[in-house]
Design an enzyme around this catalytic site. Structure first.
Site, PDB file in Angstrom:
ATOM      1  CB  SER A 117       4.879  -1.403  11.977  1.00 15.02           C
ATOM      2  OG  SER A 117       4.484  -0.050  12.159  1.00 15.02           O
ATOM      3  CG  ASN A 139      -1.689   1.278   1.408  1.00 16.29           C
ATOM      4  OD1 ASN A 139      -1.803   2.062   0.469  1.00 16.29           O
ATOM      5  ND2 ASN A 139      -2.234   1.488   2.597  1.00 16.29           N
ATOM      6  CD1 TRP A 140       3.918   1.214  -2.628  1.00  9.34           C
ATOM      7  CD2 TRP A 140       3.971   2.333  -4.568  1.00  9.34           C
ATOM      8  NE1 TRP A 140       4.861   0.615  -3.430  1.00  9.34           N
ATOM      9  CE2 TRP A 140       4.910   1.281  -4.624  1.00  9.34           C
ATOM     10  CE3 TRP A 140       3.837   3.168  -5.673  1.00  9.34           C
ATOM     11  CZ2 TRP A 140       5.710   1.052  -5.754  1.00  9.34           C
ATOM     12  CZ3 TRP A 140       4.619   2.937  -6.797  1.00  9.34           C
ATOM     13  CH2 TRP A 140       5.551   1.891  -6.827  1.00  9.34           C
ATOM     14  CE  LYS A 141      -0.070   3.490   4.663  1.00  6.00           C
ATOM     15  NZ  LYS A 141      -0.022   3.661   6.099  1.00  6.00           N
ATOM     16  CD  GLU A 172      -2.970   5.888   6.329  1.00  4.23           C
ATOM     17  OE1 GLU A 172      -2.893   5.940   5.090  1.00  4.23           O
ATOM     18  OE2 GLU A 172      -2.076   5.384   7.039  1.00  4.23           O
ATOM     19  CG  HIS A 198      -5.844   2.290   4.879  1.00  3.93           C
ATOM     20  ND1 HIS A 198      -5.460   3.254   5.773  1.00  3.93           N
ATOM     21  CD2 HIS A 198      -4.830   1.391   4.829  1.00  3.93           C
ATOM     22  CE1 HIS A 198      -4.250   2.962   6.229  1.00  3.93           C
ATOM     23  NE2 HIS A 198      -3.853   1.833   5.672  1.00  3.93           N
ATOM     24  CD  GLU A 234      -3.643  -2.085   7.186  1.00  5.62           C
ATOM     25  OE1 GLU A 234      -2.555  -2.384   6.698  1.00  5.62           O
ATOM     26  OE2 GLU A 234      -4.200  -1.012   6.944  1.00  5.62           O
ATOM     27  N   GLY A 249       2.229   2.630  10.616  1.00  5.68           N
ATOM     28  CA  GLY A 249       3.222   3.694  10.436  1.00  5.68           C
ATOM     29  C   GLY A 249       3.912   4.129  11.723  1.00  5.68           C
TER      30      GLY A 249
HETATM   31  P1  PGA Z   1       2.688   0.537   7.522  1.00  3.44           P
HETATM   32  O1  PGA Z   1       1.248   0.756   6.824  1.00  3.44           O
HETATM   33  O2  PGA Z   1       3.194  -0.792   7.030  1.00  3.44           O
HETATM   34  O3  PGA Z   1       3.522   1.682   7.019  1.00  3.44           O
HETATM   35  O4  PGA Z   1       2.472   0.539   8.977  1.00  3.44           O
HETATM   36  C1  PGA Z   1       0.358  -0.301   6.678  1.00  3.44           C
HETATM   37  C2  PGA Z   1      -0.920   0.196   6.067  1.00  3.44           C
HETATM   38  O5  PGA Z   1      -1.391   1.275   6.477  1.00  3.44           O
HETATM   39  O6  PGA Z   1      -1.509  -0.457   5.200  1.00  3.44           O
END
Ligand code: PGA
Length: 258
Positions: free
Chosen positions: A216, A13-15, A101, A99, A170, A176
């Site tokens: 993470s 997931n590159w965001k 976010e 997600h 998640e 993150g």
């Molecule tokens: P992260 O993100 O691996 O940077 O913690 C995971 C995600 O949000 O899908």
């Protein structure tokens, strides 16, 4: 993982990272490092503008490209939005839905559900995310919270389509932050998610669905997490931006299983 019954999926997931030019560069390096053996399913979910470059670069490889969001409507007056049939036509195989976010930007369980149904209808594999906050974990309501997200997110998904859905657990406090859930914590929730699917559908469907862990996950902790029976892969943010790290996580998914 349990490869006998279900697919292992390693998804990036590159965001909101990388430009189309940087995408091209990543794919060149990543392709050079990838082995050709029979590996797990690999997905890279990238920003919408990077999809064409990613699809072009990964043609004739076993890496599927995905989007990070979609709109549940087929077409119309939704400025700035992208419909599922557009993603399919652009070459996408996957789409991340719900997600944390995006939920933080106002996406509800009803929105997530509508997007999951639209993705399935279009032939995309939805990667439906769920997860609890630190407050919820400390209040000891994680299992109930996740069960509710799963039930609402899967509402109306027919029996013959449920196996197409990939679920990603998640925990918000692990995203993150460098603070990974322990393999035991992640296993416990993923096992709970499978139990919810069993109740909603059947044992057979519960056994066949892939449940990923995200938060993470990196090249150092992936092996241990993926060794757990109900963790069928990973949804990887930060570590999916670096080809060396992402390849090592894929290698961890190739470990022998019972
Ligand atoms: P992260 O993100 O691996 O940077 O913690 C995971 C995600 O949000 O899908």
């Amino acid at each position: 993982m349990n490869r006998k019954y279900r697919k292992t999926v390693i998804a990036g997931n590159w965001k909101m990272n990388k430009t189309p030019s940087e995408t091209k560069e990543f794919m060149t390096n990543f392709k050079a490092m990838m082995h050709t053996g029979r590996w797990c399913d690999i997905a890279l979910c990238v920003p919408a503008v990077c999809i064409p470059a990613a699809v072009r670069a990964m043609r004739e490889t076993r890496v599927g490209i995905g989007a990070e969001n979609c709109n549940a409507n087929a077409s119309g007056a939704y400025t700035g939005e992208i419909a599922t049939n557009m993603l399919v036509d652009a070459g996408c195989k996957y789409v991340i839905i719900g997600h944390s976010e995006r939920r933080a930007m106002g996406e509800t369980d009803a929105d997530v559900n509508a997007k999951v149904l639209a993705a399935l209808e279009a032939g995309l594999t939805p990667i439906m995310c769920c997860g609890e906050s630190l407050e919820q974990r400390e209040a000891d309501i994680t299992n109930e919270w996740i069960a509710m997200q799963i039930k609402l997110g899967l509402k109306g998904v027919p029996e013959d389509k449920i196996r197409k859905v990939v679920i990603a657990y998640e925990p918000i406090w692990a995203i993150g932050t460098g603070r990974t859930a322990t393999p035991e914590q992640a296993q416990e929730v993923c096992e709970g998610i499978r139990a919810v699917v069993r109740k909603l559908y059947s044992s057979k469907n519960a056994r066949a669905i892939s449940i990923l862990y995200g938060g993470s996950m990196n090249e150092k902790n992936a092996y241990e997490l993926l060794a757990k029976p109900d963790i069928d892969g990973g949804l990887i943010g930060g570590a999916s931006l670096v080809p060396e790290k992402f390849v090592q996580i894929i290698e961890a998914a190739n470990q022998p299983t019972v």
